[in-house]
Design an enzyme around this catalytic site. Structure first.
Site, PDB file in Angstrom:
ATOM      1  N   ARG A  78      12.659  -6.897  -3.582  1.00  0.00           N
ATOM      2  CA  ARG A  78      12.428  -5.470  -3.801  1.00  0.00           C
ATOM      3  C   ARG A  78      13.776  -4.826  -4.117  1.00  0.00           C
ATOM      4  NH1 ARG A  78       9.521  -6.804   0.940  1.00  0.00           N
ATOM      5  NH2 ARG A  78       7.247  -6.588   0.741  1.00  0.00           N
TER       6      ARG A  78
ATOM      7  N   LYS B 203      10.459  -5.281   4.568  1.00  0.00           N
ATOM      8  CA  LYS B 203       9.702  -4.223   5.233  1.00  0.00           C
ATOM      9  C   LYS B 203       9.480  -4.581   6.695  1.00  0.00           C
ATOM     10  CE  LYS B 203       7.183  -2.321   1.264  1.00  0.00           C
ATOM     11  NZ  LYS B 203       5.857  -2.017   0.704  1.00  0.00           N
TER      12      LYS B 203
ATOM     13  N   HIS C 246      10.673  -3.270 -10.265  1.00  0.00           N
ATOM     14  CA  HIS C 246       9.431  -3.864  -9.776  1.00  0.00           C
ATOM     15  C   HIS C 246       8.774  -4.741 -10.837  1.00  0.00           C
ATOM     16  CE1 HIS C 246       7.785  -3.448  -5.843  1.00  0.00           C
ATOM     17  NE2 HIS C 246       6.545  -3.366  -6.266  1.00  0.00           N
TER      18      HIS C 246
ATOM     19  N   ARG D  89      10.110  -8.102 -10.358  1.00  0.00           N
ATOM     20  CA  ARG D  89       9.508  -8.699  -9.153  1.00  0.00           C
ATOM     21  C   ARG D  89       8.115  -9.233  -9.469  1.00  0.00           C
ATOM     22  NH1 ARG D  89       9.244  -8.625  -3.431  1.00  0.00           N
ATOM     23  NH2 ARG D  89       7.281  -7.877  -2.546  1.00  0.00           N
TER      24      ARG D  89
ATOM     25  N   HIS E 185       5.329 -10.589   1.595  1.00  0.00           N
ATOM     26  CA  HIS E 185       4.063  -9.896   1.831  1.00  0.00           C
ATOM     27  C   HIS E 185       3.531 -10.252   3.215  1.00  0.00           C
ATOM     28  CE1 HIS E 185       3.109  -9.484  -2.760  1.00  0.00           C
ATOM     29  NE2 HIS E 185       3.896  -8.518  -2.305  1.00  0.00           N
TER      30      HIS E 185
ATOM     31  N   TYR F  57      -2.076 -11.021  -8.004  1.00  0.00           N
ATOM     32  CA  TYR F  57      -1.501 -11.712  -9.150  1.00  0.00           C
ATOM     33  C   TYR F  57      -2.454 -12.775  -9.686  1.00  0.00           C
ATOM     34  CZ  TYR F  57       2.774  -9.458  -7.616  1.00  0.00           C
ATOM     35  OH  TYR F  57       3.710  -8.526  -7.246  1.00  0.00           O
TER      36      TYR F  57
END
Length: 218
Positions: free
Chosen positions: A73, A97, A183, A186, A209, A218
């Site tokens: 990210r 995150k 992004h 990414r 994730h 995806y």
């Protein structure tokens, strides 16, 4: 469909129909928009676009190569410190995150680009930052490891907005259509890995994730 379910439930609650028919009406699955990606040639063209002879060319090349090689990210990339990068072993350590740390492998092209930037260009940027009071003089080994990997022209931490403009500028110079952002690289990283046969769980771990459902888009 939502309105129909509400109407049927109201009819059942007012005893105009004997059964709860609303539960038999299925809601449509939430529509998910496929993230924009670049094809392999466009991605390769973008990451190799910076001119190494330009003052910041080595930095920009290293940054773009790392983006495409790791799927970080933009906040994770901006948060990288010199001590988070192990070129010999070929990985970077980032904080994702939820303050979750993960280790992401980095390929040889990105390693070479980072090495060239760290050796030939970054020291000048660090000195500028020291002159501006951003970093102490002299730098101890511990303090040097804590300095961000990617620095601005004035030797200060490179922020997310600057990185966004950097990616956009090179994309426009190459004539790449659409909104290209960090992004996008990414998403391209993840898509190209899966197209090459990578396991979905592996890609989930690389992207950081929390849920496999996020990766399944995806």
């Amino acid at each position: 469909v939502v309105a129909l379910r509400m109407w049927l439930r109201w009819l059942q609650e007012t005893r105009q129909i004997p059964a709860d028919l609303a539960s038999s009406v299925e809601l449509p699955e939430k529509w998910q928009r496929l993230p924009a990606t670049l094809n392999v040639d466009a991605a390769a063209g973008l990451v190799t676009a910076p001119d190494p002879q330009d003052e910041l060319g080595l930095r920009d090349r290293a940054l773009l190569e790392l983006f495409y090689a790791s799927g970080l990210r933009v906040s994770e990339l901006c948060g990288l410190r010199l001590g988070d990068v192990n070129l010999q072993a070929g990985y970077v350590r980032c904080m994702g995150k939820g303050r979750k740390e993960r280790v992401v492998p980095v390929g040889s092209k990105a390693r070479d680009a980072i090495e060239a930037y760290v050796e030939h260009s970054r020291p000048t940027l660090v000195e500028r930052g020291q002159d501006g009071g951003a970093w102490p003089t002299p730098l101890t080994r511990a303090a040097a490891a804590a300095v961000p990997l990617f620095l601005s022209q004035r030797g200060k931490p490179l922020d997310r907005v600057a990185v966004w403009y950097l990616v956009r500028r090179f994309a426009q110079a190459l004539g790449i259509q659409g909104k290209v952002s960090p992004h996008t690289l990414r998403h391209s990283f993840a898509t190209h890995l899966l197209e090459g046969g990578a396991d979905l769980r592996v890609v989930q771990e690389l992207l950081g994730h929390a849920s496999i459902a996020t990766t399944e888009i995806y």
